[in-house]
Scaffold this motif. Structure first.
Motif, mmCIF file in Angstrom:
data_model
loop_
_atom_site.group_PDB
_atom_site.id
_atom_site.type_symbol
_atom_site.label_atom_id
_atom_site.label_comp_id
_atom_site.label_asym_id
_atom_site.label_seq_id
_atom_site.Cartn_x
_atom_site.Cartn_y
_atom_site.Cartn_z
ATOM 1 N N VAL A 115 0.959 -1.251 -0.054
ATOM 2 C CA VAL A 115 -0.101 0.002 0.186
ATOM 3 C C VAL A 115 0.972 1.292 -0.037
ATOM 4 O O VAL A 115 0.337 2.423 -0.110
ATOM 5 C CB VAL A 115 -1.111 0.010 1.331
ATOM 6 N N GLU A 116 2.095 0.920 0.040
ATOM 7 C CA GLU A 116 3.045 2.238 0.013
ATOM 8 C C GLU A 116 2.960 3.166 1.008
ATOM 9 O O GLU A 116 2.428 4.189 0.869
ATOM 10 C CB GLU A 116 2.979 2.733 -1.523
ATOM 11 N N PRO A 117 3.557 3.038 2.084
ATOM 12 C CA PRO A 117 3.113 3.896 3.118
ATOM 13 C C PRO A 117 3.930 5.180 2.918
ATOM 14 O O PRO A 117 4.891 5.279 2.376
ATOM 15 C CB PRO A 117 3.974 3.238 4.370
ATOM 16 N N THR A 118 3.341 6.441 3.234
ATOM 17 C CA THR A 118 3.757 7.756 3.116
ATOM 18 C C THR A 118 4.885 8.042 4.265
ATOM 19 O O THR A 118 4.933 7.199 5.065
ATOM 20 C CB THR A 118 2.747 9.023 2.982
ATOM 21 N N SER A 119 5.680 9.154 4.013
ATOM 22 C CA SER A 119 6.536 9.556 5.163
ATOM 23 C C SER A 119 5.737 9.767 6.312
ATOM 24 O O SER A 119 6.500 9.809 7.477
ATOM 25 C CB SER A 119 7.274 10.612 4.554
#
Lengths: 192, 306
Positions: free
Chosen positions: B149-153
């Motif tokens: 899910v591509e975690p954000t910073s």
């Protein structure tokens, strides 16, 4: 008068919880047998205490005086299960590690309360014989009022150790409140 | 990081089935009862490969693992989940993964099972109550799911939620905890290779009382951190509130790492009783996983962050 078979029957009945416990442990039914024995002995000590405290009010309500003749046996069985409960803690839980036990008694309020309750019951068990009743006369009754604080401490001991669900200890607290409440009510009414 | 070598053959392939099912009960109750215990739709076996993270310690029996559970959604007694969890409907099932993610989405159970190869992870489990077990989970790293899910910073923490359906879970009708059950991890804890989502036990589909169909397993933390029957995972910037520390903040913290030096306010955590053993054993820092995870907490006062 109390029929002759009542006391032997009661004796056997009071041993049933122990028999059930031994049977289940030998059958390896409880996954955590030490915890099971600790809880079971503690539960039956509390039940025994409540039953022994129910006998005088029941006698007063029903007028059946012979009930008093079984009170000693019920009380002694309460002590018997309390002693097994303490022994389970000392032996199976702590393996007689006296340093750890002392730390526990001093540091953990629920252990302190349980231990105190047992200490209060100890002289009652010792002085439960006919000889001691004669020797202590009026003081015997005074001494045996220690059962009231012992029962209160026992219920607090249970309340304090539960992780989250207070339903069962509160049930015992309610029963004890009724048993002590009627005594206070009768006492106040007698004085006024 | 220390990776211990263990046998390449999963121990479940060596241990005869009737031995781990507990012979006495197996013979007394018969196979029908055993199947009922596992749940009607749990006959499916899961293929998995072994993992270097597995311990070689003796495993607890399936009976021990499936009849002694803390799963308050089905009652507060340890025998309640085994008795009541049959009402849980585990299919269809999905997990919503949302929050600070580039590609938030919902995963169906079939998709979850294909995210990464399933592994057998034989882990120690230490309950905050002072007992422990060794459990052969089947699962995959939580990191494999989170990366998708591509975690954000901004994704500093991960919050988890269990199902809370009073129709299926009788315990949810009681107010003993604030439902739904919630747990949380810091993102580095969640991405750690020891942290898994478990879907099986002893080579078969996870029994309902153990948190079917999918649960978290974080072996260096007290058992209550390993949330069961997960329906929601949320990536977020702030530390999530968790069920036990909300219920009793002085007794249960957010981190809840196994730590023999920090007692529960009402009991000692220095020792534990391994289920099946009479003598207590010493509790190890981070439940024996210190070599792998202690670095996550470098410089932190673990008395303060209990």
């Amino acid at each position: 008068m109390l029929p002759r078979w009542v006391k032997p029957l009661l004796f056997v009945l009071c041993l049933l919880p122990l028999a059930r416990m031994v049977w289940l442990v030998l059958q390896a039914v409880p996954v955590n047998p030490v915890e099971f024995i600790t809880r079971s002995t503690g539960t039956w000590a509390l039940v025994g205490l409540c039953l022994s405290l129910a006998i005088s009010p029941l006698r007063r309500i029903t007028g059946y005086g012979a009930l008093l003749r079984v009170r000693r046996m019920v009380g002694l069985f309460a002590f018997f299960y309390a002693a097994l409960h303490l022994l389970t803690y000392l032996w199976l839980d702590q393996f007689f590690d006296w340093a750890a036990i002392l730390r526990d008694v001093l540091k953990r309020p629920f252990v302190t309360l349980g231990f105190a309750a047992f200490l209060l019951l100890l002289p009652l068990a010792v002085t439960s014989t006919d000889g001691w009743i004669r020797r202590l006369r009026r003081n015997w009754g005074r001494l045996h009022r220690l059962v009231y604080p012992a029962a209160v401490l026992a219920v607090l001991h249970y309340l304090w150790l539960v992780k989250r669900d207070l339903t069962e200890p509160l049930l015992y607290a309610a029963v004890l409140a009724v048993l002590l409440g009627v005594r206070i009510y009768w006492f106040c009414r007698a004085r006024s | 990081m220390l990776i211990r070598s263990a046998s390449d053959i999963p121990a479940s392939a060596i241990t005869p089935r009737e031995v781990y099912l507990n012979r006495r009960q197996f013979m007394a109750a018969g196979a029908g009862m055993t199947l009922a215990l596992l749940g009607a739709d749990a006959a499916a076996s899961l293929l998995s490969r072994s993992s270097p993270f597995s311990t070689t310690e003796d495993k607890n029996s399936l009976k021990e693992i499936t009849t002694y559970n803390n799963f308050y959604e089905f009652g507060t007694d340890k025998s309640d989940p085994a008795a009541n969890a049959h009402t849980l409907k585990t299919s269809p099932w999905s997990i919503v993964v949302e929050g600070e993610a580039g590609k938030p989405r919902r995963f169906g159970m079939e998709e979850l099972l294909k995210i990464a190869p399933l592994e057998e992870r034989i882990y120690r489990l230490r309950c905050v109550e002072g007992w422990s077990m060794v459990i052969p989970w089947v699962g995959f790293p939580l990191a494999s799911l989170l990366k998708l899910v591509e975690p954000t910073s901004k994704a500093k923490f991960v919050a988890f939620e269990s199902l809370a359906d009073p129709q299926q879970m009788p315990g949810v009708k009681s107010r003993v905890l604030d439902w739904p059950y919630r747990e949380g991890l810091r993102i580095d804890e969640a991405m750690h290779p020891l942290t898994i989502l478990a879907v099986g036990l002893y080579g078969e589909v996870l029994p309902k009382q153990n948190g079917a169909p999918v649960r978290l397993v974080v072996p260096w933390k007290y058992g209550f951190k390993s949330i069961k029957s997960i329906v929601r995972i949320r990536l977020q910037e702030t530390q999530p509130s968790t069920s036990w520390s909300t219920a009793n903040p002085s007794e249960y913290g957010f981190y809840s790492n196994v730590n023999p030096a920090v007692d529960h306010p009402r009991w000692s955590q220095a020792t534990e009783r391994r289920i099946g053993e009479l003598f207590k054993r010493k509790t190890l820092p981070f439940n024996g996983y210190a070599d792998q995870v202690a670095a996550l907490y470098k410089g932190m006062d673990l008395r303060k962050f209990y």
